[in-house]
Motif scaffolding. Sequence first.
Motif, PDB file in Angstrom:
ATOM      1  N   ASN A  77       9.008  85.066 -24.719  1.00 51.94           N
ATOM      2  CA  ASN A  77       9.896  84.280 -23.854  1.00 51.94           C
ATOM      3  C   ASN A  77      11.110  83.742 -24.607  1.00 51.94           C
ATOM      4  O   ASN A  77      11.529  82.593 -24.391  1.00 51.94           O
ATOM      5  CB  ASN A  77       9.137  83.123 -23.186  1.00 51.94           C
ATOM      6  N   ILE A  78      11.704  84.550 -25.457  1.00 48.59           N
ATOM      7  CA  ILE A  78      12.899  84.148 -26.193  1.00 48.59           C
ATOM      8  C   ILE A  78      14.123  84.599 -25.403  1.00 48.59           C
ATOM      9  O   ILE A  78      14.239  85.766 -25.019  1.00 48.59           O
ATOM     10  CB  ILE A  78      12.934  84.759 -27.608  1.00 48.59           C
ATOM     11  N   THR A  79      15.043  83.657 -25.154  1.00 45.49           N
ATOM     12  CA  THR A  79      16.223  83.964 -24.342  1.00 45.49           C
ATOM     13  C   THR A  79      17.352  84.524 -25.207  1.00 45.49           C
ATOM     14  O   THR A  79      17.321  84.456 -26.445  1.00 45.49           O
ATOM     15  CB  THR A  79      16.736  82.712 -23.626  1.00 45.49           C
ATOM     16  N   LEU A  80      18.361  85.052 -24.529  1.00 45.07           N
ATOM     17  CA  LEU A  80      19.530  85.567 -25.232  1.00 45.07           C
ATOM     18  C   LEU A  80      20.208  84.463 -26.031  1.00 45.07           C
ATOM     19  O   LEU A  80      20.622  84.681 -27.180  1.00 45.07           O
ATOM     20  CB  LEU A  80      20.519  86.178 -24.231  1.00 45.07           C
ATOM     21  N   GLY A  81      20.322  83.273 -25.447  1.00 43.08           N
ATOM     22  CA  GLY A  81      20.949  82.166 -26.156  1.00 43.08           C
ATOM     23  C   GLY A  81      20.189  81.787 -27.412  1.00 43.08           C
ATOM     24  O   GLY A  81      20.796  81.497 -28.454  1.00 43.08           O
ATOM     25  N   GLU A  82      18.855  81.803 -27.343  1.00 42.16           N
ATOM     26  CA  GLU A  82      18.053  81.483 -28.521  1.00 42.16           C
ATOM     27  C   GLU A  82      18.195  82.551 -29.598  1.00 42.16           C
ATOM     28  O   GLU A  82      18.246  82.246 -30.798  1.00 42.16           O
ATOM     29  CB  GLU A  82      16.589  81.325 -28.116  1.00 42.16           C
TER      30      GLU A  82
END
Length: 579
Positions: free
Chosen positions: A496-501
């Motif tokens: 669940n890692i986002t693009l922003g992260e």
Amino acid sequence: MRVHLPGVGPADDGGEMSVHGETVPVSASDTIASAMVAAGSRGMRDDESAGRRGVWCGMGVCHECTVSVDGDGGVLACMTPAADGMDVRAQPVRPPLDAFVEVESTPQSELTPDVLVVGGGPSGLAATAELARQGLDVVLVDDRASLGGQYYKQPSKAFSLDEQRLDAQFRAGRALVAEVQASGATILLGTTVWAAFDTDHVVARSDGQRWVIRPRRLVIATGAYERGVPVPGWTLPGVMTTGAGQSLLRSYQVTAGSRILVAGNGPLNIQLAYELARSGADVVGLVELGRIMQPTRGGAVAAMAVASPGLMRDGMRYLASLVRRRVPLVTGSAVTALEGDPVDGVRRAVVRRLDRDGRPTGRERTFDVDAVCLGYGFVPSNDLARSLGCEHVFDADRGALVTRTDDSGRTSRPDVWVIGDSARVQGAKFAQAQGRLAGSAVALDLSGAAGRPPAADRRRAARHLRFQNAMLRLFGAPVLTDELAADDTVVCRCENITLGEMAAGLEDGVTSAGAVKRLTRVGMGKCQGRYCGPVLSALGARTTGQPAGERTGFAPQAPVKPVRLVDVANPPETSSPVG
């Protein structure tokens, strides 16, 4: 929804199973996933922060369809046969340790064949058949329960079959599988090769056995997996790859839904849309990223027709059938957002036209759906080849690392062949032709005789390669990575890692994928970075100004596929540590 393609009749009744406390009918042909999808129960892995996940890849790579069966956690619904009386529950993303049934270590054997072939798709089957024909001792290993790979998906033996009415793809696959089964080769199905410490030190496991395999030559035919292009909502149940949608249909006679949008780039999407519409599903649209209707692409169409008239006729037949059924064809466009319920699944798909850099532009067009199949091409499954040190190069036109080989698939390591889509994605027909070439080349090499594979085999492979190159020109489009994602879009589906992260992980001078992995956990899930890795490589290249190359992505390491700790806790001595 259950359907029956021409030549495939009903399967035997398999009883019933309980899914989240509800009774679901089971066919004797079903996996857990196909039975659930047929019953409209699409939520499988349970994500406490974002609802449920469902079938995504349909081939045991992503682990999004993990469920608990009779209290045993970690079961892949897409790879596990359904059975009467099963109790199937959602599997938490991070289940407690007591969710896993304690198992004992399985016995271990050693095999010393002339040749080990890893992968039972078109290239691996063709190579095995040729090697066995030449009198060599061959072991063929595949992690599926049946041979054929993603292309030659075969209907289960539980179906009643009319061989004369099966389509040409079914028949060709059945003939090749039968040739291998009659060849005398040793076939290990349901067996995962999880590491290659050296050419003559390959380790594998099944549910009941472990192997150390020490071949004189190694042929890697592991194929490819579909490229993940993250968009908002792509983790909703009911959103899956085109390959998963086709596996459900061709292998289990189950459609992904009732109102289905097919979108992406390439001919597989056209074939799936045709097959779904023929089966009775409502295909609400076919969205193609390439501008395939432009007159300037006529030269590519002509070249395809010359190289392989039969394949070209099939493609035109698929399109003509979709036109007759009034299925909208939207070109130069992509799905840019998916909306729905995090438990019940996708309900709407937003489509926009893209500019030549792959960025959305223009007005939105919305489709009401209950399933979406996304196919943006394939990425070679090259972990084993990379771990052995075979030379690779980044192909910008394909957006992927490809293996340097000669025409027969021989690599920079002279005792290793990498063939078919596992080296470079060039289609099933070329893969099968190259498999024959590889079989002949390996046999010549082991005999010490001079010579080349038969000229007829070389000509056949060259013809299929010309067709593939022309098709690439016809469907030419930007290779998408993060262009359709927002900062809060999940890119690493496992963690669940986002693009922003991910982008934040590249700040403060961080340049390597491994460093971002340690900072953010991106790529640490069970798919082992196969879907988020290409996005991170592209993002890193833009951030650092350094072009993607052989060493810019995640490093290959054992185990290359998830295995039980008990299978690796006491391995034989290895020349490389298990990481």
